[in-house]
Design an enzyme around this catalytic site. Structure first.
Site, PDB file in Angstrom:
ATOM      1  N   ARG A  25       0.846  -1.179   0.000  1.00 47.78           N
ATOM      2  CA  ARG A  25       0.000   0.000   0.000  1.00 47.78           C
ATOM      3  C   ARG A  25       0.895   1.248   0.000  1.00 47.78           C
ATOM      4  O   ARG A  25       2.056   1.198   0.407  1.00 47.78           O
ATOM      5  CB  ARG A  25      -0.893   0.035   1.231  1.00 47.78           C
ATOM      6  CG  ARG A  25      -1.851  -1.155   1.379  1.00 47.78           C
ATOM      7  CD  ARG A  25      -2.681  -0.975   2.639  1.00 47.78           C
ATOM      8  NE  ARG A  25      -3.666  -2.050   2.807  1.00 47.78           N
ATOM      9  CZ  ARG A  25      -3.477  -3.137   3.539  1.00 47.78           C
ATOM     10  NH1 ARG A  25      -2.309  -3.312   4.155  1.00 47.78           N
ATOM     11  NH2 ARG A  25      -4.421  -4.048   3.647  1.00 47.78           N
ATOM     12  N   LYS A  46      -2.137  -1.839   7.607  1.00 52.20           N
ATOM     13  CA  LYS A  46      -3.441  -1.267   7.945  1.00 52.20           C
ATOM     14  C   LYS A  46      -4.036  -1.989   9.145  1.00 52.20           C
ATOM     15  O   LYS A  46      -3.940  -3.210   9.261  1.00 52.20           O
ATOM     16  CB  LYS A  46      -4.359  -1.407   6.728  1.00 52.20           C
ATOM     17  CG  LYS A  46      -5.652  -0.639   6.801  1.00 52.20           C
ATOM     18  CD  LYS A  46      -6.389  -0.785   5.480  1.00 52.20           C
ATOM     19  CE  LYS A  46      -7.704  -0.038   5.481  1.00 52.20           C
ATOM     20  NZ  LYS A  46      -8.420  -0.195   4.181  1.00 52.20           N
ATOM     21  N   HIS A  72      -2.392   2.339  -6.165  1.00 53.66           N
ATOM     22  CA  HIS A  72      -3.101   1.102  -5.826  1.00 53.66           C
ATOM     23  C   HIS A  72      -3.250   0.197  -7.042  1.00 53.66           C
ATOM     24  O   HIS A  72      -3.448  -1.014  -6.900  1.00 53.66           O
ATOM     25  CB  HIS A  72      -4.477   1.434  -5.240  1.00 53.66           C
ATOM     26  CG  HIS A  72      -4.806   0.639  -4.018  1.00 53.66           C
ATOM     27  ND1 HIS A  72      -4.041   0.682  -2.866  1.00 53.66           N
ATOM     28  CD2 HIS A  72      -5.796  -0.253  -3.754  1.00 53.66           C
ATOM     29  CE1 HIS A  72      -4.562  -0.122  -1.958  1.00 53.66           C
ATOM     30  NE2 HIS A  72      -5.619  -0.710  -2.469  1.00 53.66           N
ATOM     31  N   ARG A 121      -0.680  -2.384  -6.840  1.00 50.29           N
ATOM     32  CA  ARG A 121      -1.058  -3.421  -5.867  1.00 50.29           C
ATOM     33  C   ARG A 121      -2.115  -4.349  -6.475  1.00 50.29           C
ATOM     34  O   ARG A 121      -2.045  -5.572  -6.318  1.00 50.29           O
ATOM     35  CB  ARG A 121      -1.596  -2.741  -4.603  1.00 50.29           C
ATOM     36  CG  ARG A 121      -2.075  -3.675  -3.498  1.00 50.29           C
ATOM     37  CD  ARG A 121      -2.358  -2.833  -2.259  1.00 50.29           C
ATOM     38  NE  ARG A 121      -3.226  -3.501  -1.310  1.00 50.29           N
ATOM     39  CZ  ARG A 121      -2.810  -4.295  -0.319  1.00 50.29           C
ATOM     40  NH1 ARG A 121      -1.523  -4.564  -0.189  1.00 50.29           N
ATOM     41  NH2 ARG A 121      -3.668  -4.822   0.526  1.00 50.29           N
ATOM     42  N   HIS A 157      -4.832  -8.654   4.032  1.00 55.04           N
ATOM     43  CA  HIS A 157      -6.273  -8.531   4.172  1.00 55.04           C
ATOM     44  C   HIS A 157      -6.764  -9.310   5.382  1.00 55.04           C
ATOM     45  O   HIS A 157      -6.400 -10.471   5.569  1.00 55.04           O
ATOM     46  CB  HIS A 157      -6.989  -9.059   2.928  1.00 55.04           C
ATOM     47  CG  HIS A 157      -6.864  -8.155   1.746  1.00 55.04           C
ATOM     48  ND1 HIS A 157      -7.064  -8.569   0.439  1.00 55.04           N
ATOM     49  CD2 HIS A 157      -6.574  -6.824   1.662  1.00 55.04           C
ATOM     50  CE1 HIS A 157      -6.880  -7.544  -0.385  1.00 55.04           C
ATOM     51  NE2 HIS A 157      -6.591  -6.485   0.330  1.00 55.04           N
ATOM     52  N   TYR A 174     -10.090  -9.636  -6.465  1.00 53.10           N
ATOM     53  CA  TYR A 174      -9.030  -9.792  -7.460  1.00 53.10           C
ATOM     54  C   TYR A 174      -9.174 -11.075  -8.278  1.00 53.10           C
ATOM     55  O   TYR A 174      -8.328 -11.365  -9.131  1.00 53.10           O
ATOM     56  CB  TYR A 174      -7.663  -9.802  -6.770  1.00 53.10           C
ATOM     57  CG  TYR A 174      -7.362  -8.535  -6.019  1.00 53.10           C
ATOM     58  CD1 TYR A 174      -7.515  -8.480  -4.636  1.00 53.10           C
ATOM     59  CD2 TYR A 174      -6.942  -7.392  -6.675  1.00 53.10           C
ATOM     60  CE1 TYR A 174      -7.257  -7.324  -3.935  1.00 53.10           C
ATOM     61  CE2 TYR A 174      -6.679  -6.225  -5.976  1.00 53.10           C
ATOM     62  CZ  TYR A 174      -6.837  -6.203  -4.609  1.00 53.10           C
ATOM     63  OH  TYR A 174      -6.579  -5.051  -3.923  1.00 53.10           O
TER      64      TYR A 174
END
Length: 310
Positions: free
Chosen positions: A146, A170, A243, A246, A269, A278
Site C-alpha cells: 500500500r 493497515k 493502488h 497493488r 487482508h 481480485y
C-alpha cells in the site's frame, strides 16, 4: 522505414535499457504497422496522418482484436512517433490525435503483465530521483505494498539476506512479505548510492527508505505524483493510482495459480472476501482457459492428433 524502426529499437535497448521482452513487443507492433502501410502503398512514416490511423483502427477491429490489444498498439506507435519527431524523421506525431479506446475494465483497475513490465522498464535511471522511482515501483510490484506502507518503510524492516520486508500495515497488523531478485537489485543500488546523495543535500538523518528530492520522508501524495509521472512517460493516455500496482500484483499472482489465501496473507487482508475482488479473470485468460477446457475443442484436438498419426 526499416532503418528508422531499427534505430528506435536500438534506442530502447542501449539508451533506455528496456528489457528484451519489451523491445520485442515494440518491434511486433511497429512491424504490424509497417505491413499495413506497405499494403496501402505508403512509402514512409512521414505520410501517416489522422485519416490513415483511423483506417488502420478499422482494420484492427476487423481482425477482432480486443480494445486492450488495440490500445497497446496505439501506445507503442505513439512512443515510436515521438522518437521519430525528436530525430527529425517526421514533422509531427499524428498518434497524439487518437484517444485510447474504452475498455470498460475498472473493477478493480490493473495493468496487464506486458504493460506492467513495460512501465517498469520505461523508468529513467540516469538520475538519483529516477533510481529512487525505479527501486520504489519495482518493490511495490514485487510485494504489493500500500502507499502508506511504502512511505513508512524503514531500513531496519528490510531483510536482504532472506529478501523479506517487515510491514506494519493497515489496522496495526504486521506481516512479512517477500521480494524477488530484481527488486533487490534496484533497492540495493538505490539505498547505497541515490538515497545517500539525496539525503546529503540537506543533511538529513532518518531511516525512511524512500525520500523526496530534499532527502525528507516521501508523503502519500508524493508517491501518487511519482506513479502518475512514470505512467505518463510510458503511456500519456492513461492515468493510474499507486493502488493499481497493488491490484496488478494480486491479479497476476492469482492468474498464475497462487492460492487465494496466500495472496490474502501477502496483501494483509483481514477478510478473504476482500481478496476475492481480485479473482476477476482477464478476457485473454478466460479465452485461454476456455480453449483448453471446452469439450468440443478437446475433441477437435484429439481428431487432429489422430489424423497426424495416420
Amino acid at each position: 522505414m526499416d532503418k528508422q524502426r531499427d534505430a528506435f529499437l536500438d534506442y530502447l535497448t542501449y539508451q533506455k535499457h528496456y528489457s528484451l521482452l519489451t523491445v520485442a513487443s515494440y518491434q511486433r507492433e511497429i512491424n504490424d504497422f509497417i505491413i499495413y502501410l506497405r499494403q496501402e502503398s505508403y512509402q514512409s512514416f512521414q505520410e501517416c496522418d489522422y485519416a490513415l490511423i483511423r483506417s488502420y483502427l478499422v482494420t484492427l477491429n476487423k481482425r477482432h482484436l480486443s480494445h486492450n490489444s488495440i490500445n497497446h498498439k496505439l501506445s507503442s506507435l505513439r512512443s515510436f512517433y515521438k522518437f521519430l519527431v525528436r530525430q527529425g524523421y517526421v514533422d509531427d506525431n499524428p498518434f497524439l490525435l487518437v484517444n485510447a479506446l474504452k475498455t470498460g475494465l475498472r473493477n478493480p483497475d490493473f495493468l496487464f503483465i506486458d504493460d506492467m513490465l513495460g512501465l517498469l522498464d520505461s523508468i529513467h535511471i540516469d538520475s538519483d530521483l529516477g533510481m529512487r522511482n525505479k527501486a520504489m515501483l519495482e518493490l511495490m510490484y514485487a510485494s504489493g505494498l500500500r502507499v502508506s506502507e511504502v512511505v513508512h518503510l524503514t531500513l531496519d524492516h528490510i531483510d536482504f539476506s532472506h529478501q523479506m520486508l517487515f510491514i506494519h500495515g493497515k489496522g496495526n497488523k504486521d506481516r512479512y512479505v517477500p521480494f524477488h531478485d530484481e527488486a533487490k537489485k534496484w533497492l540495493v543500488e538505490y539505498i547505497n548510492h541515490a538515497r545517500i546523495e539525496l539525503m546529503s543535500t540537506t543533511h538529513q538523518d532518518h531511516d525512511f527508505v524512500f525520500v523526496n528530492k530534499r532527502g525528507g520522508q516521501l508523503t502519500n501524495r508524493g508517491v501518487e505524483d511519482i506513479v502518475n509521472r512514470c505512467m505518463r512517460d510510458y503511456d500519456p493516455t492513461r492515468k493510474i493510482h499507486p493502488h493499481t500496482i497493488r491490484h496488478s500484483f494480486a491479479t497476476h499472482l492469482l492468474d498464475a495459480g497462487m492460492d487465494i489465501r496466500v495472496v490474502q496473507e501477502l496483501l494483509g487482508h483481514a477478510s478473504l472476501s476482500t481478496t476475492q475482488i481480485y479473482t476477476h479473470v482477464t478476457q485473454e485468460k478466460l479465452i485461454e482457459v476456455y480453449n483448453k477446457s471446452c469439450p468440443r475443442q478437446a475433441m477437435e484436438r484429439l481428431e487432429e492428433k489422430k489424423k497426424s498419426v495416420d
